[in-house]
Motif scaffolding. Structure first.
Motif, short mmCIF file in Angstrom:
data_model
loop_
_atom_site.label_atom_id
_atom_site.label_comp_id
_atom_site.label_asym_id
_atom_site.label_seq_id
_atom_site.Cartn_x
_atom_site.Cartn_y
_atom_site.Cartn_z
N LEU A 94 0.82 -1.21 0.00
CA LEU A 94 0.00 0.00 0.00
C LEU A 94 0.85 1.25 0.00
O LEU A 94 0.50 2.25 -0.64
CB LEU A 94 -0.94 0.01 1.21
CG LEU A 94 -2.15 -0.93 1.16
CD1 LEU A 94 -2.96 -0.80 2.45
CD2 LEU A 94 -3.02 -0.63 -0.03
N ALA B 59 -13.24 8.45 -3.60
CA ALA B 59 -14.28 7.41 -3.64
C ALA B 59 -14.91 7.24 -2.27
O ALA B 59 -16.13 7.09 -2.15
CB ALA B 59 -13.69 6.10 -4.13
N LEU B 60 -14.09 7.26 -1.22
CA LEU B 60 -14.62 7.13 0.14
C LEU B 60 -15.50 8.32 0.50
O LEU B 60 -16.59 8.15 1.06
CB LEU B 60 -13.46 7.01 1.13
CG LEU B 60 -13.85 6.81 2.59
CD1 LEU B 60 -14.59 5.49 2.76
CD2 LEU B 60 -12.62 6.86 3.48
N ARG C 239 -1.78 9.26 -6.99
CA ARG C 239 -3.03 9.32 -7.75
C ARG C 239 -4.01 8.26 -7.25
O ARG C 239 -5.21 8.52 -7.09
CB ARG C 239 -2.71 9.10 -9.24
CG ARG C 239 -3.92 9.07 -10.13
CD ARG C 239 -3.51 8.83 -11.59
NE ARG C 239 -2.70 7.64 -11.80
CZ ARG C 239 -3.21 6.41 -12.01
NH1 ARG C 239 -4.50 6.24 -12.06
NH2 ARG C 239 -2.41 5.39 -12.20
N VAL C 240 -3.54 7.07 -6.94
CA VAL C 240 -4.41 5.99 -6.44
C VAL C 240 -4.95 6.36 -5.06
O VAL C 240 -6.13 6.14 -4.75
CB VAL C 240 -3.63 4.65 -6.41
CG1 VAL C 240 -4.46 3.55 -5.76
CG2 VAL C 240 -3.20 4.25 -7.80
N TRP C 241 -4.10 6.93 -4.23
CA TRP C 241 -4.54 7.35 -2.89
C TRP C 241 -5.62 8.43 -2.99
O TRP C 241 -6.63 8.39 -2.28
CB TRP C 241 -3.36 7.89 -2.06
CG TRP C 241 -2.52 6.77 -1.49
CD1 TRP C 241 -1.34 6.32 -1.96
CD2 TRP C 241 -2.86 5.98 -0.36
NE1 TRP C 241 -0.88 5.30 -1.19
CE2 TRP C 241 -1.80 5.06 -0.18
CE3 TRP C 241 -3.90 5.93 0.54
CZ2 TRP C 241 -1.77 4.11 0.83
CZ3 TRP C 241 -3.87 5.00 1.55
CH2 TRP C 241 -2.84 4.11 1.69
N GLN D 86 -7.64 8.97 -5.53
CA GLN D 86 -8.87 8.36 -6.04
C GLN D 86 -9.59 7.57 -4.94
O GLN D 86 -10.82 7.61 -4.84
CB GLN D 86 -8.55 7.42 -7.22
CG GLN D 86 -8.19 8.17 -8.49
CD GLN D 86 -7.78 7.21 -9.61
OE1 GLN D 86 -7.50 6.04 -9.36
NE2 GLN D 86 -7.74 7.73 -10.83
N ALA D 87 -8.84 6.86 -4.11
CA ALA D 87 -9.45 6.10 -3.02
C ALA D 87 -10.12 7.04 -2.00
O ALA D 87 -11.23 6.76 -1.52
CB ALA D 87 -8.41 5.23 -2.33
N ILE D 88 -9.45 8.14 -1.69
CA ILE D 88 -10.02 9.11 -0.73
C ILE D 88 -11.28 9.74 -1.31
O ILE D 88 -12.30 9.87 -0.62
CB ILE D 88 -8.96 10.17 -0.36
CG1 ILE D 88 -7.86 9.52 0.49
CG2 ILE D 88 -9.60 11.34 0.38
CD1 ILE D 88 -6.66 10.41 0.73
N LEU E 136 1.99 2.49 -3.46
CA LEU E 136 1.02 2.96 -4.44
C LEU E 136 1.25 4.43 -4.75
O LEU E 136 1.63 5.22 -3.88
CB LEU E 136 -0.41 2.76 -3.92
CG LEU E 136 -0.91 1.33 -3.84
CD1 LEU E 136 -2.28 1.29 -3.18
CD2 LEU E 136 -0.96 0.70 -5.21
#
Length: 97
Positions: free
Chosen positions: A10, A24-25, A16-18, A20-22, A13
Motif C-alpha cells: 500500500l 471514492a470514500l 493518484r491511487v490514494w 482516487q481512493a479518498i 502505491l
C-alpha cells in the motif's frame, strides 16, 4: 502475504491511487448520507400526509352536529313462555292461494 507485506504494498502505491481512493470514500459517504436523507424525507412526507388526513377529519367533526342520543334501554322487560309447533307442508295436498 502477511500484514507487513500488505502495508508495504500500500505504501508503494502512487499518490493518484490514494487520491482516487479518498475521493471514492468521500463520495460513498456523501451518497450514504443523501440516501438516508431521502429515506427520512419520504418518511416525513408520508407522516405529514397521514396527519393531514387526520386533521381534516378532526376539523370536519368539529363542525358537524352530534348524533342524537340513543334512547335508554327499556327496564320493564317481561319474559313470556311461548309454545310453538312446526308444520310440515310438504305432504299437504290442498292447493295454495
Amino acid at each position: 502475504m502477511n500484514g507487513k507485506q500488505f502495508l508495504e504494498m500500500l505504501s508503494r502505491l502512487p499518490a493518484r491511487v490514494w487520491l482516487q481512493a479518498i475521493l471514492a470514500l468521500i463520495g460513498f459517504v456523501i451518497l450514504a448520507v443523501l440516501g438516508f436523507a431521502v429515506i427520512a424525507g419520504v418518511a416525513a412526507v408520508v407522516l405529514i400526509v397521514l396527519l393531514g388526513f387526520k386533521a381534516k377529519t378532526w376539523i370536519l367533526n368539529l363542525f358537524r352536529r352530534p348524533p342524537p342520543p340513543e334512547p335508554p334501554a327499556r327496564q320493564d322487560r317481561k319474559v313470556i313462555d311461548v309454545q310453538y309447533e312446526i308444520v310440515d307442508r310438504s305432504n299437504d295436498r290442498t292447493p295454495r292461494n
